[in-house]
Design an enzyme around this catalytic site. Sequence first.
Site, PDB file in Angstrom:
ATOM      1  N   ASP A  81       0.855  -1.191   0.000  1.00 44.21           N
ATOM      2  CA  ASP A  81       0.000   0.000   0.000  1.00 44.21           C
ATOM      3  C   ASP A  81       0.888   1.237   0.000  1.00 44.21           C
ATOM      4  OD1 ASP A  81      -2.516   1.460   0.236  1.00 44.21           O
ATOM      5  OD2 ASP A  81      -1.859   1.957   2.255  1.00 44.21           O
ATOM      6  N   SER A  82       0.293   2.382  -0.306  1.00 46.25           N
ATOM      7  CA  SER A  82       1.057   3.623  -0.237  1.00 46.25           C
ATOM      8  C   SER A  82       1.428   3.957   1.208  1.00 46.25           C
ATOM      9  CB  SER A  82       0.237   4.768  -0.835  1.00 46.25           C
ATOM     10  OG  SER A  82      -0.996   4.885  -0.156  1.00 46.25           O
ATOM     11  N   GLY A 137      -2.623   9.317  -4.087  1.00 46.14           N
ATOM     12  CA  GLY A 137      -3.949   9.632  -4.627  1.00 46.14           C
ATOM     13  C   GLY A 137      -4.048  10.791  -5.582  1.00 46.14           C
ATOM     14  N   CYS A 178      -3.652  -0.921  -2.187  1.00 50.49           N
ATOM     15  CA  CYS A 178      -3.930   0.490  -2.499  1.00 50.49           C
ATOM     16  C   CYS A 178      -4.819   0.570  -3.740  1.00 50.49           C
ATOM     17  CB  CYS A 178      -2.595   1.174  -2.754  1.00 50.49           C
ATOM     18  SG  CYS A 178      -2.746   2.899  -3.211  1.00 50.49           S
ATOM     19  N   ASN A 179      -5.953   1.234  -3.609  1.00 53.02           N
ATOM     20  CA  ASN A 179      -6.860   1.372  -4.762  1.00 53.02           C
ATOM     21  C   ASN A 179      -6.200   2.163  -5.879  1.00 53.02           C
ATOM     22  OD1 ASN A 179     -10.057   0.744  -3.955  1.00 53.02           O
ATOM     23  ND2 ASN A 179      -8.686   1.021  -2.229  1.00 53.02           N
ATOM     24  N   GLU A 205      -6.542   9.416   8.755  1.00 51.42           N
ATOM     25  CA  GLU A 205      -5.208   9.308   9.371  1.00 51.42           C
ATOM     26  C   GLU A 205      -5.114  10.140  10.644  1.00 51.42           C
ATOM     27  OE1 GLU A 205      -1.857   9.566   6.775  1.00 51.42           O
ATOM     28  OE2 GLU A 205      -2.638   7.951   5.523  1.00 51.42           O
ATOM     29  N   CYS A 259     -11.287   3.342  -1.685  1.00 52.29           N
ATOM     30  CA  CYS A 259     -10.009   3.834  -1.161  1.00 52.29           C
ATOM     31  C   CYS A 259      -9.781   3.137   0.167  1.00 52.29           C
ATOM     32  CB  CYS A 259     -10.085   5.350  -0.956  1.00 52.29           C
ATOM     33  SG  CYS A 259      -8.648   6.032  -0.104  1.00 52.29           S
ATOM     34  N   THR A 260      -8.521   2.820   0.438  1.00 49.33           N
ATOM     35  CA  THR A 260      -8.188   2.061   1.651  1.00 49.33           C
ATOM     36  C   THR A 260      -8.709   2.691   2.936  1.00 49.33           C
ATOM     37  OG1 THR A 260      -6.090   3.264   1.561  1.00 49.33           O
ATOM     38  CG2 THR A 260      -6.077   0.962   0.819  1.00 49.33           C
ATOM     39  N   HIS A 261      -8.758   4.027   2.967  1.00 48.01           N
ATOM     40  CA  HIS A 261      -9.083   4.715   4.222  1.00 48.01           C
ATOM     41  C   HIS A 261     -10.583   4.816   4.495  1.00 48.01           C
ATOM     42  CE1 HIS A 261      -4.976   5.897   3.537  1.00 48.01           C
ATOM     43  NE2 HIS A 261      -4.924   6.599   4.649  1.00 48.01           N
TER      44      HIS A 261
HETATM   45  N1  DGL Z   1      -4.060   3.968  -0.454  1.00 45.61           N
HETATM   46  C1  DGL Z   1      -4.679   5.006  -1.240  1.00 45.61           C
HETATM   47  C2  DGL Z   1      -5.889   4.406  -2.001  1.00 45.61           C
HETATM   48  O1  DGL Z   1      -6.466   3.408  -1.598  1.00 45.61           O
HETATM   49  C3  DGL Z   1      -5.105   6.192  -0.398  1.00 45.61           C
HETATM   50  C4  DGL Z   1      -3.940   6.962   0.185  1.00 45.61           C
HETATM   51  C5  DGL Z   1      -3.063   7.643  -0.852  1.00 45.61           C
HETATM   52  O2  DGL Z   1      -3.547   8.533  -1.570  1.00 45.61           O
HETATM   53  O3  DGL Z   1      -1.899   7.261  -0.934  1.00 45.61           O
HETATM   54  O4  DGL Z   1      -6.276   4.937  -3.008  1.00 45.61           O
END
Ligand code: DGL
Length: 278
Positions: free
Chosen positions: A13-14, A46, A76-77, A156, A187-189
């Site tokens: 993931d990012s 993102g 990560c999406n 976050e 999105c993961t969050h």
């Molecule tokens: N992990 C990213 C996603 O799922 C969200 C956080 C980022 O922008 O890095 O798109």
Amino acid sequence: MAANSHGPIGVFDSGVGGLTVYKALREALPHEDFVYLGDTARLPYGAKSPETVAAYAQQAARLLMESGIKMLVVACNTASALAMPSLQTLLPALPCLGVIEPGAAETARASRTGRITVMATESTVRSGAYAAAIHRHRPDADVRMLACNLLVSLAEEGWSEGPEAEMVVKRYLRELDSGFDTLVLGCTHFPLLAPVIRSLIGPDVAIVDSATTTASTVRQFLEARSLATSKQGNGRDRFMVTDSPERFARLAHHFLRQDIAGGVELAHMSLRITPEAA
Ligand code: DGL
């Protein structure tokens, strides 16, 4: 690379948000070992370009391959939207799954009317990947995309509930036409904000969270290829980040509702951004 059912599953993931996907994977696959890599030095992904995200994802995949992973889950999406084709071309021997395809398949099943909204980062929205994946399952779907980058920071910060979260989610939802029957948390969050989102959209809209659907897809994927571990007992976890392990460990608490046992390592990885030729 020979398929090896004993290797760990790599999760990339990012940053910290991919822990929502790791959590679902851990629950679905209790005996498997996992190696998680969060690219905290370079997040957020993102709002970045496809070329940059593809380059980052390639480097992350190669680093995880050094740990002998038997497959890679791109949690990560944004990376799933922008980097899956180049990962599959460059690393054809590495079994690799992203979160968009499982999320899209579930969405197509869940929607009665075909009117679907996807909340995601700006780069995921721009890629068109969710709409394309949903249309493969359901060509008649009317898919609207909503870029919601600010929700990443809210989650976050630990402000995924309460008046601040409500105000920001309400502001984003104002952009939408009513009438969709399925909302995708792309999105993961965003699963952290699901209670607030639910309170604002009401009980009749189905909410699809790609974390859980990805976990069951990974389980089926391993079984179909005889890659599931035969080990019993609890699997082991290893967490690596490209910067600030302490911050990752602290934020992880919002995402996992528990501390990371065993600590977080700093990964030694070159942080150049030149992509490899696909
Ligand atoms: N992990 C990213 C996603 O799922 C969200 C956080 C980022 O922008 O890095 O798109």
